[in-house]
Structures are given as structure tokens and as C-alpha cells.
Scaffold this motif. Structure first.
Motif, PDB file in Angstrom:
ATOM      1  N   GLY A   4      -5.015   1.830  -3.676  1.00 37.89           N
ATOM      2  CA  GLY A   4      -5.027   3.255  -3.965  1.00 37.89           C
ATOM      3  C   GLY A   4      -4.491   3.608  -5.330  1.00 37.89           C
ATOM      4  O   GLY A   4      -4.910   4.607  -5.925  1.00 37.89           O
ATOM      5  N   THR A   5      -3.559   2.832  -5.850  1.00 43.42           N
ATOM      6  CA  THR A   5      -2.986   3.111  -7.163  1.00 43.42           C
ATOM      7  C   THR A   5      -3.799   2.518  -8.307  1.00 43.42           C
ATOM      8  O   THR A   5      -3.605   2.894  -9.460  1.00 43.42           O
ATOM      9  CB  THR A   5      -1.559   2.565  -7.245  1.00 43.42           C
ATOM     10  OG1 THR A   5      -1.598   1.127  -7.118  1.00 43.42           O
ATOM     11  CG2 THR A   5      -0.695   3.137  -6.123  1.00 43.42           C
ATOM     12  N   GLY A   6      -4.675   1.591  -8.021  1.00 43.90           N
ATOM     13  CA  GLY A   6      -5.459   0.947  -9.053  1.00 43.90           C
ATOM     14  C   GLY A   6      -4.727  -0.134  -9.807  1.00 43.90           C
ATOM     15  O   GLY A   6      -5.249  -0.662 -10.799  1.00 43.90           O
ATOM     16  N   THR A   7      -3.529  -0.496  -9.373  1.00 42.42           N
ATOM     17  CA  THR A   7      -2.737  -1.518 -10.064  1.00 42.42           C
ATOM     18  C   THR A   7      -2.849  -2.889  -9.408  1.00 42.42           C
ATOM     19  O   THR A   7      -2.358  -3.876  -9.971  1.00 42.42           O
ATOM     20  CB  THR A   7      -1.261  -1.113 -10.101  1.00 42.42           C
ATOM     21  OG1 THR A   7      -0.779  -0.941  -8.754  1.00 42.42           O
ATOM     22  CG2 THR A   7      -1.087   0.204 -10.855  1.00 42.42           C
ATOM     23  N   ARG A   8      -3.452  -2.964  -8.252  1.00 41.74           N
ATOM     24  CA  ARG A   8      -3.631  -4.233  -7.565  1.00 41.74           C
ATOM     25  C   ARG A   8      -5.103  -4.398  -7.202  1.00 41.74           C
ATOM     26  O   ARG A   8      -5.767  -3.452  -6.775  1.00 41.74           O
ATOM     27  CB  ARG A   8      -2.769  -4.326  -6.287  1.00 41.74           C
ATOM     28  CG  ARG A   8      -1.269  -4.321  -6.535  1.00 41.74           C
ATOM     29  CD  ARG A   8      -0.830  -5.585  -7.255  1.00 41.74           C
ATOM     30  NE  ARG A   8       0.626  -5.646  -7.418  1.00 41.74           N
ATOM     31  CZ  ARG A   8       1.305  -5.106  -8.422  1.00 41.74           C
ATOM     32  NH1 ARG A   8       0.658  -4.421  -9.358  1.00 41.74           N
ATOM     33  NH2 ARG A   8       2.612  -5.217  -8.498  1.00 41.74           N
ATOM     34  N   LEU A   9      -5.576  -5.603  -7.368  1.00 40.64           N
ATOM     35  CA  LEU A   9      -6.955  -5.944  -7.033  1.00 40.64           C
ATOM     36  C   LEU A   9      -6.937  -7.060  -6.001  1.00 40.64           C
ATOM     37  O   LEU A   9      -6.268  -8.079  -6.194  1.00 40.64           O
ATOM     38  CB  LEU A   9      -7.713  -6.390  -8.288  1.00 40.64           C
ATOM     39  CG  LEU A   9      -9.103  -6.989  -8.077  1.00 40.64           C
ATOM     40  CD1 LEU A   9     -10.068  -5.937  -7.554  1.00 40.64           C
ATOM     41  CD2 LEU A   9      -9.629  -7.609  -9.366  1.00 40.64           C
ATOM     42  N   VAL A  10      -7.675  -6.876  -4.905  1.00 42.52           N
ATOM     43  CA  VAL A  10      -7.746  -7.863  -3.832  1.00 42.52           C
ATOM     44  C   VAL A  10      -9.182  -8.386  -3.778  1.00 42.52           C
ATOM     45  O   VAL A  10     -10.143  -7.599  -3.725  1.00 42.52           O
ATOM     46  CB  VAL A  10      -7.336  -7.263  -2.479  1.00 42.52           C
ATOM     47  CG1 VAL A  10      -7.438  -8.313  -1.373  1.00 42.52           C
ATOM     48  CG2 VAL A  10      -5.925  -6.707  -2.545  1.00 42.52           C
ATOM     49  N   THR A  11      -9.321  -9.700  -3.789  1.00 34.40           N
ATOM     50  CA  THR A  11     -10.641 -10.322  -3.713  1.00 34.40           C
ATOM     51  C   THR A  11     -10.703 -11.250  -2.507  1.00 34.40           C
ATOM     52  O   THR A  11      -9.718 -11.931  -2.172  1.00 34.40           O
ATOM     53  CB  THR A  11     -10.950 -11.128  -4.994  1.00 34.40           C
ATOM     54  OG1 THR A  11      -9.952 -12.138  -5.172  1.00 34.40           O
ATOM     55  CG2 THR A  11     -10.977 -10.223  -6.212  1.00 34.40           C
ATOM     56  N   PHE A  66      -9.004  -0.762   2.327  1.00 38.98           N
ATOM     57  CA  PHE A  66      -7.628  -0.308   2.196  1.00 38.98           C
ATOM     58  C   PHE A  66      -7.400   0.924   3.057  1.00 38.98           C
ATOM     59  O   PHE A  66      -8.279   1.792   3.184  1.00 38.98           O
ATOM     60  CB  PHE A  66      -7.307   0.026   0.732  1.00 38.98           C
ATOM     61  CG  PHE A  66      -6.885  -1.168  -0.077  1.00 38.98           C
ATOM     62  CD1 PHE A  66      -5.556  -1.551  -0.157  1.00 38.98           C
ATOM     63  CD2 PHE A  66      -7.828  -1.926  -0.744  1.00 38.98           C
ATOM     64  CE1 PHE A  66      -5.166  -2.647  -0.891  1.00 38.98           C
ATOM     65  CE2 PHE A  66      -7.462  -3.031  -1.490  1.00 38.98           C
ATOM     66  CZ  PHE A  66      -6.116  -3.392  -1.561  1.00 38.98           C
ATOM     67  N   ASP A  67      -6.190   0.999   3.607  1.00 37.92           N
ATOM     68  CA  ASP A  67      -5.776   2.156   4.381  1.00 37.92           C
ATOM     69  C   ASP A  67      -5.599   3.358   3.453  1.00 37.92           C
ATOM     70  O   ASP A  67      -5.186   3.202   2.297  1.00 37.92           O
ATOM     71  CB  ASP A  67      -4.455   1.827   5.082  1.00 37.92           C
ATOM     72  CG  ASP A  67      -3.937   3.001   5.871  1.00 37.92           C
ATOM     73  OD1 ASP A  67      -4.611   3.427   6.816  1.00 37.92           O
ATOM     74  OD2 ASP A  67      -2.837   3.498   5.527  1.00 37.92           O
ATOM     75  N   PRO A  68      -5.923   4.590   3.900  1.00 39.01           N
ATOM     76  CA  PRO A  68      -5.752   5.763   3.034  1.00 39.01           C
ATOM     77  C   PRO A  68      -4.311   5.968   2.562  1.00 39.01           C
ATOM     78  O   PRO A  68      -4.088   6.538   1.489  1.00 39.01           O
ATOM     79  CB  PRO A  68      -6.216   6.926   3.912  1.00 39.01           C
ATOM     80  CG  PRO A  68      -7.131   6.314   4.915  1.00 39.01           C
ATOM     81  CD  PRO A  68      -6.615   4.939   5.154  1.00 39.01           C
ATOM     82  N   THR A  69      -3.330   5.510   3.320  1.00 38.96           N
ATOM     83  CA  THR A  69      -1.929   5.638   2.904  1.00 38.96           C
ATOM     84  C   THR A  69      -1.507   4.537   1.943  1.00 38.96           C
ATOM     85  O   THR A  69      -0.378   4.570   1.435  1.00 38.96           O
ATOM     86  CB  THR A  69      -1.018   5.619   4.134  1.00 38.96           C
ATOM     87  OG1 THR A  69      -1.156   4.357   4.817  1.00 38.96           O
ATOM     88  CG2 THR A  69      -1.382   6.748   5.095  1.00 38.96           C
ATOM     89  N   ASN A  70      -2.371   3.578   1.701  1.00 41.36           N
ATOM     90  CA  ASN A  70      -2.128   2.470   0.773  1.00 41.36           C
ATOM     91  C   ASN A  70      -0.946   1.592   1.213  1.00 41.36           C
ATOM     92  O   ASN A  70      -0.267   0.984   0.386  1.00 41.36           O
ATOM     93  CB  ASN A  70      -1.873   2.991  -0.645  1.00 41.36           C
ATOM     94  CG  ASN A  70      -2.227   1.963  -1.699  1.00 41.36           C
ATOM     95  OD1 ASN A  70      -3.247   1.287  -1.593  1.00 41.36           O
ATOM     96  ND2 ASN A  70      -1.384   1.834  -2.714  1.00 41.36           N
TER      97      ASN A  70
END
Length: 571
Positions: free
Chosen positions: A524-531, A258-262
Motif C-alpha cells: 500500500g505504501t509503494g515502498t515494498r515489492l513482493v514477487t 495485499f490487504d487494504p489495511t496493508n
């Protein structure tokens, strides 16, 4: 002449007689001295034989004559003091008041040599009988009352008692004991005394498990009670569900960053390309979610990382190459040469301009981002380095290897600080939260949580019986473990409670075997998970917004049972 010869012969005979007279006392003295030496030797041999018989004859009573007499009262006080010192708190589970006297004449503590009873066994039996007598008579500040049913499972200490607890408990009536004003309490269970005067009695839970009682003859039994097991309360987390599926790669998706800017994320696959997606558009499945595709690797892309201070994307692949991409021109601006085989992991240092890569050449290499020079070659593993972590504090580099070990490295010296050998299978994944100095390792045997400072083992996360390829943790304390059979387990990071078990679904047209998960990352927010998965898709997961603590409660009964079962295990 005859007279002269006679005179000469007489002189010679007189001299011979004189010589014989002189040598006779010397011979007698020599004979006497040899006889005395032989007598002394025989006496010494007899004494040695007698001492040997006394020392090594186990059936004779002569041995006891060599041992100084023991004051029975002093020995009794010493045994009582040691029992109180070693077992200051005794859980109170009383299953038999009538059993207080059933041990009279009982044969516990018998040694196997000649049927004799040791003094310690006799003293323990006396202590048990005295305390039982005080319980029955109401002395020692103990309040003994009969109850209708036997008290259920608890911790027990039975001194030198060889009986079947189950039979005695069924035959005996239940009693309860409370400490008197003097602070001392005593108890009897299954015919044995649980506590001596001066010991405290710990309260127990009536509903505890009472299984697994085993008394070892000639010793002291300690059975831990349920009340003494600390059972942490898990934090409630909403279950996760599948939100979006992206089909962009032509091979297995092996890495995600993930990009630091999310605002965007990158994926690398076995099709040798890197794809960058817009996160907001990808979450809703918009057609324009794919921003750009980067080509240049000639092998599967196994590691990706965005730089937080530069417009750079770093990639590593099984083609032994580590590349630096300038995202403003979408060109490769640097190569880092040195790996002798495929590169399986890549991480950036949080504060320094350093890159750490690990691969199939069993080493982790530290690179200077700007000069492209190798700073350290962290060698010591015996197999592929498949997972990496970097931190701002020592140990600044942590490596997990297929040789089942985890190593913590001193980055300044380039040497190993600690080697963790707890795992029995290859360590394929590592994850570290942002809110505490700990980390988690994943292997086919179990997940393990470690202290980040010194590598001290904290706990096991048991239940995911598969080859764990990916771990991810968010700021809310949700830990994901994803395996190559498509199973996904969600854990409460602090307690280790497994609040959700689910399984991914291969996209239509794929084989059932293509439901493995190879990479996973929270945004970055912890609300989305990518697999990233074996069916060539990228799946985006999110929390179920309609779930609540009422609809998906914490299974405290199962959690309690699991904690008690793990507390009984010996590691």
C-alpha cells in the motif's frame, strides 16, 4: 386484228417507258444518299482517329494545342504560396554558400517521357535560383556569413533537388543564416534553397545527428531535426534491491494480493494452497510471518483479491472454481460456478459488489458478490483471458487476452466498447496507476501505455525482450515489468525511462530455469515489492536507501539517443 394488236402493243410499250422514266430519278436519289452516308461515316471515323491520335500520342505536340495556355507568373506565385503554406517553419542547416549557383543548368525535375521538363519543376528551379541570388546579394533580409566548419545535422527541406548531400556538403563551405528585420529568411544547402522569402528559419543544434539523408527526385524532402524532438526529463528513482526471501510454498507462486489495511498479504501457488503472511514480520524475515494456510482448491491458485468493504478473500484457480473465504472463520462461504475451464485472473470492482473473473474459456464473467449470480458474460476474445483491470469510470472493465487483443467493456450494457489490436503477442499482464487515468499492458513484444478513457495509444516502453508475466506500478511512478526468464525492469511511468535492469536469483538447490517471475505487487505504501517466482519462493524488494542522484545518475545521453531513435521510426 393486226392493227389492233399493234395499237395494244404500242400502248404497253409506252407505259413501260413511262415507268422506267419515273423510277430512274428515285434510284439515282437512293444511290446519292447512300454515297453521302458513307462519306459522312468515313469523315466521322477520320475525325475520331485524329482525336485519338491527338489525345494519346505522347510524342506529338498536337496535344499541347488542346490545353489552354498557363500564365507562368500565376503558376509561379501559386507554387511559392503552396510551399510556404505547407512548410511554414524551415530548420536552418546551411552547408554551402558556393552551392547556391551550382545548380545552373542542372538536370533535376526531368520527366521520363521524351526528356521534357514539367512547368512545376521549371518554376521550382526558378524560385530556388532567385532565392539563392538574393542570399548571395544580401537581399531578402538574410544575413549570410561564412563559418569555419559546416553546420552539423539539422532538418532540411530541398525542393526538387537530386544531388548527393554528403558529397555536396563536404565540398561546400558552411554558412549561417539569420532572419532579417522583415521576418523572412532564406537558405541554401547542397546547392538547393531551403527557404523561400516569407518563411521562418528554425534554429538547430550543432551536435545533432546528420545521418540518413536521402533526397527523392522530383519531390520534397523533409528531415526532422533533433531540436524538434521533445525529450522528456525522467524523474530520478532509487534502484531496488532484494531484501527478504520467504520459502513457504511447494510449487510455483502464481498470485499475490495485499490487504487494504496493508498489514498482511496472501499468496497462491501451484501447490493448491493459499498462505497469508504478516507484512511487517515478513519484511524482516521473522519465523512467525506465516499466519495461516487455507486449503480447498484442487488446482493452482491463479487469482487473489481482498475485499475493501468486507472481511472476505476471493480466490480463483485452474480447477474452474471461484471461492469466497470468510477471514473471520477461515471458511469458504460462497462458490461462483459457471466457468468452463481454468480461471486465470480475478479482480474486484472498486465501488460495486461485483467480481470479474477471466479464464481459459475465453470470456470474462461478472458476478454479484452477494447472490452468487452471473451478471454478465463478456464474450468476444478468441483465446484465454489472462489479465483484468476494473475501474470506477467507463470503461469499468478491461481485459487482456492471449489472442493479442485488449478489450474495453461497458459494464452496464455488458458490451465491448473498444478493441485494441496493437500487440503482436499474447497480453499476459495489465497494470493501472492510482494517480492518472491510464494503464499499461505487457506482452512478449513490448509494453504499451494507453489512455484509460478511450484506449488511445500513448507510447511504447521498449527494452524488455522477454515474456512479461507481471506488471505493477506504485504511487511514486515506478513501473515494474517481470518476465519468465527472471529479468526485472524498473521504469519511470511518466516518461518510459528504464532506470534499472536486474535479474532475480533462484534459491540454492533450484534449477537455472526456475528463475521465472509469475506475480508481482507493490504494498500500500509503494515502498515494498513482493514477487512470486518459479523457484517456489516469495521475494520482498525495497529501494536502496544509500543510493542518490550522484551515485546512480540518470543516463541522459542514452535516454536522448533512444528518444531520437524512436522518433525516426514509422509506426
Amino acid at each position: 386484228l393486226s392493227e389492233a394488236s399493234q395499237g395494244k402493243g404500242g400502248a404497253e410499250s409506252s407505259r413501260a417507258a413511262t415507268t422506267m422514266t419515273e423510277t430512274a430519278p428515285a434510284a439515282a436519289a437512293a444511290t446519292a444518299s447512300s454515297s453521302s452516308v458513307q462519306a459522312g461515316t468515313a469523315t466521322s471515323a477520320r475525325n475520331s482517329l485524329k482525336r485519338a491520335r491527338i489525345l494519346f500520342d505522347t510524342t506529338s505536340s498536337a496535344k499541347r494545342a488542346l490545353v489552354p495556355p498557363v500564365d507562368r507568373s500565376i503558376h509561379k506565385l501559386s507554387v511559392a504560396r503552396r510551399v510556404r503554406a505547407n512548410y511554414p517553419v524551415i530548420p536552418s542547416d546551411l552547408t554551402g554558400a558556393a552551392a547556391a549557383g551550382d545548380d545552373e543548368g542542372g538536370g533535376s525535375g526531368k520527366s521520363g517521357k521524351g526528356g521534357s521538363t514539367s512547368l512545376t519543376a521549371q518554376v521550382l528551379a526558378e524560385l530556388r535560383h532567385e532565392t539563392a541570388r538574393k542570399i548571395v546579394s544580401g537581399e531578402a533580409g538574410a544575413d549570410v556569413t561564412a563559418s569555419a566548419a559546416a553546420v552539423g545535422g539539422a532538418g532540411q527541406i530541398i525542393l526538387h533537388r537530386e544531388v548527393d548531400l554528403g558529397v555536396s556538403s563536404a565540398a561546400a563551405a558552411g554558412v549561417s543564416v539569420s532572419a532579417g528585420p522583415g521576418g523572412s529568411a532564406s537558405a541554401a544547402a547542397a546547392g538547393g534553397v531551403l527557404a523561400l522569402p516569407g518563411q521562418k528559419v528554425q534554429a538547430v543544434d550543432d551536435g545533432a545527428d546528420d545521418s540518413g539523408k536521402t533526397v527523392r527526385p522530383g519531390g520534397i524532402l523533409v528531415k526532422s531535426s533533433a531540436a524538434s524532438t521533445n525529450i522528456p526529463t525522467p524523474k530520478w528513482h532509487a534502484p531496488w534491491r532484494l531484501s527478504t526471501v520467504l520459502s513457504a510454498h511447494l510449487g510455483w507462486v502464481r498470485s499475490i494480493a495485499f490487504d487494504p489495511t496493508n498489514t498482511m498479504f496472501a499468496t497462491g501457488g501451484a501447490d493448491r494452497v493459499i498462505k497469508i503472511f504478516d507484512l511487517a514480520k515478513a519484511c524482516v524475515g521473522a519465523p512467525a510471518a506465516l499466519k495461516i494456510t487455507l486449503t480447498g482448491h484442487i488446482g493452482p491458485v491463479r487469482g487473489l483479491a481482498f475485499s475493501p468493504r468486507h472481511p472476505y478473500l476471493f480466490s480463483a484457480g485452474e480447477d474452474k472454481q471461484v471461492k469466497c473465504w470468510d477471514l473471520e472463520t477461515n471458511q469458504v462461504v460462497r462458490h461462483y460456478h459457471g466457468h468452463l475451464s481454468g480461471v486465470f485472473a480475478l479482480k474486484l470492482h472498486p465501488t460495486l459488489d461485483l467480481i470479474v473473473t477471466g479464464g481459459r474459456d475465453a470470456v470474462a464473467r461478472v458476478w454479484d458478490m452477494r447472490t452468487k449470480h452471473q451478471v454478465h458474460c463478456l464474450s468476444g476474445h478468441d483465446n484465454t483471458v489472462g489479465a483484468l483491470l476494473t475501474k470506477t469510470t467507463d470503461p469499468q472493465v478491461i481485459t487482456g487476452s492471449y489472442d493479442t487483443t485488449i478489450k474495453l467493456w461497458d459494464l452496464a450494457a455488458g458490451k465491448c466498447m473498444t478493441t485494441l489490436t496493437h500487440h503482436k503477442k499474447s497480453v499476459r499482464a495489465l497494470a493501472m496507476p492510482s494517480f492518472e487515468n491510464t494503464f499499461v499492458s505487457g506482452a512478449a513484444d513490448t509494453l504499451k501505455k494507453w489512455q484509460g478513457r478511450d484506449g488511445r495509444f500513448i507510447k511504447n516502453f521498449t527494452g524488455h525482450k522477454a515474456v512479461v508475466n507481471a506488471l505493477a506500478v506504485n504511487d511514486d511512478g515506478v513501473l515494474l515489468s517481470a518476465a519468465d526468464n527472471g529479468t526485472m525492469n524498473f521504469w519511470d511511468y511518466n516518461t518510459g525511462y528504464n532506470f534499472q535492469k536486474t535479474e532475480t536469483v533462484a534459491q540454492p538447490g533450484s534449477l537455472d530455469a526456475e528463475n521465472g517471475i509469475y506475480a508481482a505487487e507493490f504494498d500500500g505504501t509503494g515502498t515494498r515489492l513482493v514477487t512470486g517466482e518459479a523457484d517456489k519462493t516469495i521475494k520482498i524488494w525495497k529501494e536502496d536507501e544509500e543510493a542518490s542522484e550522484l551515485s546512480h545518475p540518470v543516463d541522459m545521453a542514452g535516454w536522448r539517443k533512444k528518444c531520437l531513435a524512436e522518433a525516426k521510426q514509422r509506426y
